[in-house]
Design a protein around this motif. Sequence first.
Motif, short mmCIF file in Angstrom:
data_model
loop_
_atom_site.label_atom_id
_atom_site.label_comp_id
_atom_site.label_asym_id
_atom_site.label_seq_id
_atom_site.Cartn_x
_atom_site.Cartn_y
_atom_site.Cartn_z
N ARG A 120 1.01 -1.52 -0.35
CA ARG A 120 -0.13 0.17 -0.08
C ARG A 120 1.13 0.73 0.49
N ASP A 121 1.90 1.26 0.68
CA ASP A 121 2.82 1.93 0.96
C ASP A 121 2.90 2.86 -0.32
N LEU A 122 3.68 1.73 -0.97
CA LEU A 122 4.62 1.40 -1.89
C LEU A 122 3.91 2.00 -3.37
N ILE A 123 2.60 1.22 -3.12
CA ILE A 123 2.20 1.90 -4.42
C ILE A 123 1.91 3.31 -4.64
N LEU A 124 1.42 4.01 -3.01
CA LEU A 124 0.64 5.02 -3.23
C LEU A 124 2.22 6.05 -2.74
N GLY A 125 2.93 5.27 -2.96
CA GLY A 125 4.74 6.18 -3.58
C GLY A 125 5.25 6.52 -4.46
N LEU A 126 4.63 5.20 -5.78
CA LEU A 126 5.25 5.62 -6.94
C LEU A 126 4.03 6.22 -7.39
N ALA A 127 2.70 6.39 -7.17
CA ALA A 127 1.68 6.71 -7.53
C ALA A 127 2.06 8.65 -8.03
N GLY A 128 2.44 9.41 -6.62
CA GLY A 128 2.70 10.65 -6.98
C GLY A 128 4.57 10.31 -7.35
N THR A 129 5.01 9.66 -7.83
CA THR A 129 6.78 10.24 -8.61
C THR A 129 6.47 11.40 -9.79
#
Length: 231
Positions: free
Chosen positions: A33-42
């Motif tokens: 969840r944290d990884l997907i949220l982080g990647l979505a914002g790059t």
Amino acid sequence: MGLKFEDVDILDFLGKIVELNTHHYKDDFDLDRDLILGLAGTGEPEDRRLLWMSRPCGTYTLREREVYLEGSYANNVWRFYHEQTRDTVLAYALSVKDAQDGKVAGNIYPLDYGAHVEQMKRLTCPVGKLAVTFGDGTNIIIPCQEKGRLINELTPLHGQPKSITDLPENERELAMILKRERFKRSYHATPGDLKKYMDGLKKSTLRGKLKEAQAAASTRKPPSHKRETER
């Protein structure tokens, strides 16, 4: 012909899959969840194209691009559970569109995991270079064959490596492979009914069958313990 679910809450969908198919190490999904949220914002388009799997013992989120690089960490992980185990794997391609207030919207494509692995193996590109980010923020691209020597030389100047990313020998070739595979996946997929899909999984997964049995048991009336009045 596959299915696609468009403009859905990706994290909510994946969370339901975890509840049905992942029995141990479910906290892997907290990392996902944290990884997907982080990647979505790059802002990087390739950070929004992901492959995700649920296994009985954990989950994985991988960049689709890196799965197609032969011998990379992502490539080895994606192959392993098909080639070396008999785990029930539910696999999906994710196309992230937007992230807001802890929610990630986008498209989800259920995959035939085994068939996808075999197709991917025929299309992988060799790794030719590495992008290394050092402790002081310096980014340097180095040839694979010079990895050990150059990192040893550069570490005293820039600090320990913080991340190492595999890069293809031929960037154009990898881009064409990904473009073609994504087009085929989207073109041949038909819009799916999310509720119908989840109901189907509940009937086919072990945990889903168990929940159905528990629900059925809870609705049954307990047998009466009253004895007939003696005459």
